[in-house]
Design a protein around this motif. Structure first.
Motif, PDB file in Angstrom:
ATOM      1  N   VAL A  18       0.840  -1.169  -0.098  1.00 30.30           N
ATOM      2  CA  VAL A  18       0.142  -0.259   0.198  1.00 30.30           C
ATOM      3  C   VAL A  18       1.051   1.487  -0.209  1.00 30.30           C
ATOM      4  N   VAL A  19       0.026   2.096  -0.595  1.00 26.21           N
ATOM      5  CA  VAL A  19       0.632   3.464  -0.677  1.00 26.21           C
ATOM      6  C   VAL A  19      -0.292   4.743  -0.528  1.00 26.21           C
ATOM      7  N   PHE A  20       0.241   5.875   0.489  1.00 24.80           N
ATOM      8  CA  PHE A  20      -1.029   6.626   0.997  1.00 24.80           C
ATOM      9  C   PHE A  20      -0.098   7.861   0.307  1.00 24.80           C
ATOM     10  N   THR A  21      -1.079   8.185   0.252  1.00 26.23           N
ATOM     11  CA  THR A  21      -0.751  10.097  -0.498  1.00 26.23           C
ATOM     12  C   THR A  21      -1.359  10.963   0.863  1.00 26.23           C
ATOM     13  N   ILE A  22      -0.595  11.692   1.159  1.00 27.00           N
ATOM     14  CA  ILE A  22      -1.477  12.967   2.257  1.00 27.00           C
ATOM     15  C   ILE A  22      -1.207  14.261   2.508  1.00 27.00           C
ATOM     16  N   THR A  23      -1.907  15.287   2.877  1.00 28.60           N
ATOM     17  CA  THR A  23      -2.494  16.333   3.028  1.00 28.60           C
ATOM     18  C   THR A  23      -2.555  16.678   3.918  1.00 28.60           C
ATOM     19  N   SER A  24      -1.434  18.104   5.106  1.00 27.69           N
ATOM     20  CA  SER A  24      -1.797  18.391   6.213  1.00 27.69           C
ATOM     21  C   SER A  24      -0.638  19.778   6.428  1.00 27.69           C
ATOM     22  N   SER A  25      -1.703  20.722   7.414  1.00 28.98           N
ATOM     23  CA  SER A  25      -0.715  21.250   7.454  1.00 28.98           C
ATOM     24  C   SER A  25       0.339  21.949   8.571  1.00 28.98           C
ATOM     25  N   ARG A  26       0.538  20.371   8.812  1.00 24.18           N
ATOM     26  CA  ARG A  26       1.340  20.193   9.957  1.00 24.18           C
ATOM     27  C   ARG A  26       2.861  19.685   9.377  1.00 24.18           C
TER      28      ARG A  26
ATOM     29  N   ALA B  96       6.572   8.236  -8.072  1.00 25.47           N
ATOM     30  CA  ALA B  96       7.845   8.062  -7.427  1.00 25.47           C
ATOM     31  C   ALA B  96       7.534   8.885  -6.222  1.00 25.47           C
ATOM     32  N   PRO B  97       7.297   7.962  -5.285  1.00 23.48           N
ATOM     33  CA  PRO B  97       6.926   8.413  -3.897  1.00 23.48           C
ATOM     34  C   PRO B  97       7.833   9.480  -3.029  1.00 23.48           C
ATOM     35  N   LEU B  98       8.144  10.406  -2.100  1.00 32.11           N
ATOM     36  CA  LEU B  98       8.492  10.602  -1.798  1.00 32.11           C
ATOM     37  C   LEU B  98       9.363  10.014  -0.909  1.00 32.11           C
ATOM     38  N   ASP B  99       8.157   9.152  -0.185  1.00 25.10           N
ATOM     39  CA  ASP B  99       8.683   7.890   1.100  1.00 25.10           C
ATOM     40  C   ASP B  99       8.903   8.513   2.061  1.00 25.10           C
ATOM     41  N   PHE B 100       8.116   8.743   3.098  1.00 26.08           N
ATOM     42  CA  PHE B 100       8.621   9.807   4.351  1.00 26.08           C
ATOM     43  C   PHE B 100       8.817   8.004   5.352  1.00 26.08           C
ATOM     44  N   LYS B 101       8.653   6.925   5.004  1.00 28.41           N
ATOM     45  CA  LYS B 101       9.506   6.271   5.945  1.00 28.41           C
ATOM     46  C   LYS B 101      11.256   5.630   5.308  1.00 28.41           C
ATOM     47  N   ARG B 102      11.576   6.149   4.325  1.00 29.74           N
ATOM     48  CA  ARG B 102      12.400   5.633   3.946  1.00 29.74           C
ATOM     49  C   ARG B 102      13.991   5.177   5.287  1.00 29.74           C
TER      50      ARG B 102
ATOM     51  N   ALA C 188      11.621  14.090   4.342  1.00 30.58           N
ATOM     52  CA  ALA C 188      12.163  13.709   2.572  1.00 30.58           C
ATOM     53  C   ALA C 188      11.876  15.623   1.817  1.00 30.58           C
ATOM     54  N   TYR C 189      12.770  14.655   0.021  1.00 28.03           N
ATOM     55  CA  TYR C 189      13.082  15.739  -0.416  1.00 28.03           C
ATOM     56  C   TYR C 189      12.862  16.063  -1.410  1.00 28.03           C
TER      57      TYR C 189
ATOM     58  N   ILE D 111       4.983   6.119   1.633  1.00 29.07           N
ATOM     59  CA  ILE D 111       3.972   7.495   2.247  1.00 29.07           C
ATOM     60  C   ILE D 111       4.375   8.733   1.464  1.00 29.07           C
ATOM     61  N   ASP D 112       3.512   9.387   0.584  1.00 29.82           N
ATOM     62  CA  ASP D 112       3.900   9.843  -0.317  1.00 29.82           C
ATOM     63  C   ASP D 112       3.114  11.789   0.190  1.00 29.82           C
ATOM     64  N   TYR D 113       3.922  12.112  -0.263  1.00 30.17           N
ATOM     65  CA  TYR D 113       3.115  13.694   0.267  1.00 30.17           C
ATOM     66  C   TYR D 113       1.688  14.843  -1.736  1.00 30.17           C
ATOM     67  N   ALA D 114       0.548  14.979  -1.260  1.00 27.50           N
ATOM     68  CA  ALA D 114       0.071  14.347  -1.828  1.00 27.50           C
ATOM     69  C   ALA D 114       0.233  15.538  -3.812  1.00 27.50           C
ATOM     70  N   SER D 115       1.134  16.742  -3.180  1.00 32.64           N
ATOM     71  CA  SER D 115       1.481  17.550  -4.455  1.00 32.64           C
ATOM     72  C   SER D 115       2.799  17.029  -4.943  1.00 32.64           C
ATOM     73  N   ASN D 116       3.598  15.975  -4.087  1.00 28.52           N
ATOM     74  CA  ASN D 116       4.703  15.526  -5.489  1.00 28.52           C
ATOM     75  C   ASN D 116       3.340  14.292  -6.172  1.00 28.52           C
ATOM     76  N   SER D 117       2.753  13.306  -6.202  1.00 32.06           N
ATOM     77  CA  SER D 117       1.970  12.700  -6.210  1.00 32.06           C
ATOM     78  C   SER D 117       1.152  13.321  -7.542  1.00 32.06           C
ATOM     79  N   ILE D 118       0.304  14.676  -7.391  1.00 33.09           N
ATOM     80  CA  ILE D 118      -0.301  15.094  -8.134  1.00 33.09           C
ATOM     81  C   ILE D 118       1.052  15.796  -9.624  1.00 33.09           C
ATOM     82  N   PHE D 119       2.016  15.934  -9.231  1.00 37.24           N
ATOM     83  CA  PHE D 119       3.555  16.475  -9.753  1.00 37.24           C
ATOM     84  C   PHE D 119       3.605  15.465 -10.806  1.00 37.24           C
TER      85      PHE D 119
END
Length: 580
Positions: A72-80, A357-363, A118-119, A163-171
């Motif tokens: 599973v791959v999650f894509t998330i959005t948060s102001s945090r 190409a997820p950013l992968d916060f769990k790397r 992540a970057y 786990i990806d960030y939504a802006s990267n997923s859309i990009f």
């Protein structure tokens, strides 16, 4: 070799979007896509609260759609999720992570042991090879925020691939579509929207807007104009198929009396009022980006997300931004029309892009797990080097004891200091949202101030100038006419003698709102009254304004007096030359 599949999941406030897709492949294939109602609220600003009912709903949906993939791959959005645009030296790409980790405390002044980094590479700066630098978007997500997603994956008996960030997923979906020129991509979600800028396949800008389409849905659900609407899915379909959003409604409402409006007219007005905060929020971010960006103009705005397919939404945004707006229905490299024949693709854009190409916060956590596994395997095989190892260890132990004796106390002190600093940084963690709000407010203020400065002109201070004219001009001066624009003023006056004309010019050169060197006599005519025989001097003075905001420098009395004398002579000279 069979392609590797993954289940991509984006959890919204009311609906969960799920796609079964190929994972990290060049050929993008989408096997299944469906939505699942959340029931009770399970997410708050990206933080997931897993409940047994929600897990059961997802399990039933996965089984009903015959999804057997275990990754599973999650894509998330948060102001945090904090983000910073940074520049680093031009190193090899496999060394970028080391540079980011080494400087992370400079980017985010918090206890980074509680965050995952992540970057993404935004581009390069500099033309010559030695002077080039990477421009990165570095993100830090609280580890606590990720816990809910791991818990959900465990409950579903799935393995978290990334786990990806939504802006990267859309990009990842739109980068080939935006290969040439400058484009704005807007994802309109339920309670927030995401605005991104992509230039020549490079993500150059991303901002979150705290407005979504939830108020629009609520307005539609509260009116019976389009039938009874009892849930979010029905409200979305009503907005997609009916003329609920009418851009012209706000303009024509005043010309029609309240008693003459139909129920549909009133409902459309209510929807119009609900849409405008969202449109204004998006427009402000686009204006801010346009004021910062230079060079090529924005070609178009692409809108996506569940709110993009609402009838009239694109037209409304186009009218407010005065730019072409297109609903993203197809993207280069993706056969979206084939995969989404009977439903809207926009709802799933972050899902399908998350697996590319997820950013992968769990790397970092994965790396630690792999290292432990490698060590365990290494100890169970190979030659038994234990005797030699024990001998070397004994010698090393004696040497280490001798070497460590002196710095041991210093190390203990440094360890204590380090722990105190970490505790202090942890106590300041709550300041991050305040700091982000401060930066955003400061940016808006700077933009507003810059816009105001472009509208300033000396005509705003004309009343003050006229007061100065009244106070400083000699009493025997008769002003015949005055013409002013934002750059200069032209005054036609009448006096008795040329000396009076020179004194008048001298006084005008002392006005703080005028440039002394640019106060000149453009014409001077001596007129004689045939009846009385008296002569008068009719002359015209043209003077340039100082720039807006100019404040005269303070000088001592001697210098001021000398300047005034010089002004008298110059004024008289101007008058004499013109008279000749």
């Amino acid at each position: 070799m069979a392609s590797k599949k993954a289940v991509a999941i984006e959890i919204g406030y009311s609906l969960t979007k799920i796609c079964e897709v190929d994972y990290k492949t060049k050929a993008h294939k989408i096997y299944k896509s469906f939505t699942v109602p959340n029931g009770a609220e399970v997410i708050n600003d990206g933080a997931l609260m897993v409940s047994p009912e929600y897990v059961e709903n997802l399990q039933r949906a996965l089984a009903a759609n015959h999804v057997k993939t275990k990754q599973v791959v999650f894509t998330i959005t948060s102001s945090r999720i904090a983000s910073r645009e940074v520049t680093i030296p031009y190193v090899k790409e496999n060394r970028i992570a080391d540079v980011v980790n080494a400087n992370a405390t400079d980017y985010f002044p918090v206890d980074l042991s509680q965050y995952q980094l992540a970057y993404t590479i935004l581009g390069t700066i500099g033309e010559t090879k030695g002077a080039q630098q990477y421009k990165l978007l570095v993100m830090a997500v609280p580890s606590a925020l990720l816990t809910g997603y791991y818990d959900l994956a465990k409950a579903l008996k799935l393995e978290v691939a990334a786990i990806d960030y939504a802006s990267n997923s859309i990009f990842q979906v739109v980068k080939d579509e935006c290969a040439k020129g400058k484009h704005i991509v807007v994802k309109i979600d339920e309670r927030s929207s995401l605005v991104m800028a992509v230039e020549n396949s490079v993500l150059t800008f991303t901002r979150s807007v705290s407005y979504g389409f939830d108020e629009i849905m609520e307005t539609v659900m509260n009116t019976l104009c389009w039938g009874e609407v009892s849930n979010v899915e029905q409200a979305i379909r009503v907005l997609q198929r009916n003329d609920c959003i009418v851009p012209e409604t706000g303009e024509d409402s005043e010309s029609v009396g309240a008693g003459e409006k139909s129920a549909k007219d009133r409902a459309q007005e209510d929807v119009f009022d609900a849409v405008m905060p969202l449109i204004n929020g998006i427009t402000r971010v686009i204006d801010y980006y346009a004021s910062r960006a230079s060079g090529v103009a924005i070609e178009r705005i692409l809108i996506t997300g569940a709110g993009a397919d609402f009838k009239g939404m694109a037209q409304m945004l186009a009218r407010e931004t005065n730019m072409p707006v297109t609903v993203l229905k197809e993207a280069a490299g993706w056969n979206l029309m084939r995969n989404f024949k009977n439903e809207c693709f926009s709802e799933y854009i972050a899902c399908v892009g998350a697996a590319v190409a997820p950013l992968d916060f769990k790397r970092e956590a994965e790396k630690r797990g792999k290292d432990k596994k490698a060590k365990k395997e290494g100890t169970s095989q190979g030659t038994n080097w234990a005797p030699l190892a024990y001998t070397i260890f004994g010698v090393g132990l004696v040497a280490a004891a001798a070497l460590a004796a002196v710095p041991l106390i210093s190390y203990a002190q440094l360890t204590k200091t380090n722990m105190e600093l970490k505790a202090q940084a942890g106590s300041l963690e709550d300041i991050i949202p305040i700091y982000n709000e401060f930066v955003e407010t400061q940016t808006r203020y700077t933009m507003t101030e810059a816009m105001y400065r472009t509208t300033e002109s000396r005509n705003e201070e004309l009343e003050e100038f006229l007061g100065e004219l009244e106070d400083k001009l000699p009493s025997n001066v008769n002003v015949i006419s005055l013409t002013s624009d934002q750059y200069q003023v032209t005054i036609n006056m009448r006096v008795q003698t040329k000396d009076d004309a020179g004194e008048t010019v001298e006084q005008m050169r002392s006005f703080h709102s005028l440039i002394p060197e640019m106060v000149t006599v453009t014409s001077l005519v001596e007129e004689e009254n045939e009846e009385s025989g008296e002569s008068t001097i009719n002359f015209t003075v043209t003077a340039a304004y100082q720039v807006v905001g100019y404040e005269p420098e303070e000088t001592d009395g001697t210098e001021t007096e000398g300047m005034e004398n010089d002004g008298t002579d110059a004024a008289a000279g101007d008058a004499a030359v013109t008279a000749e």
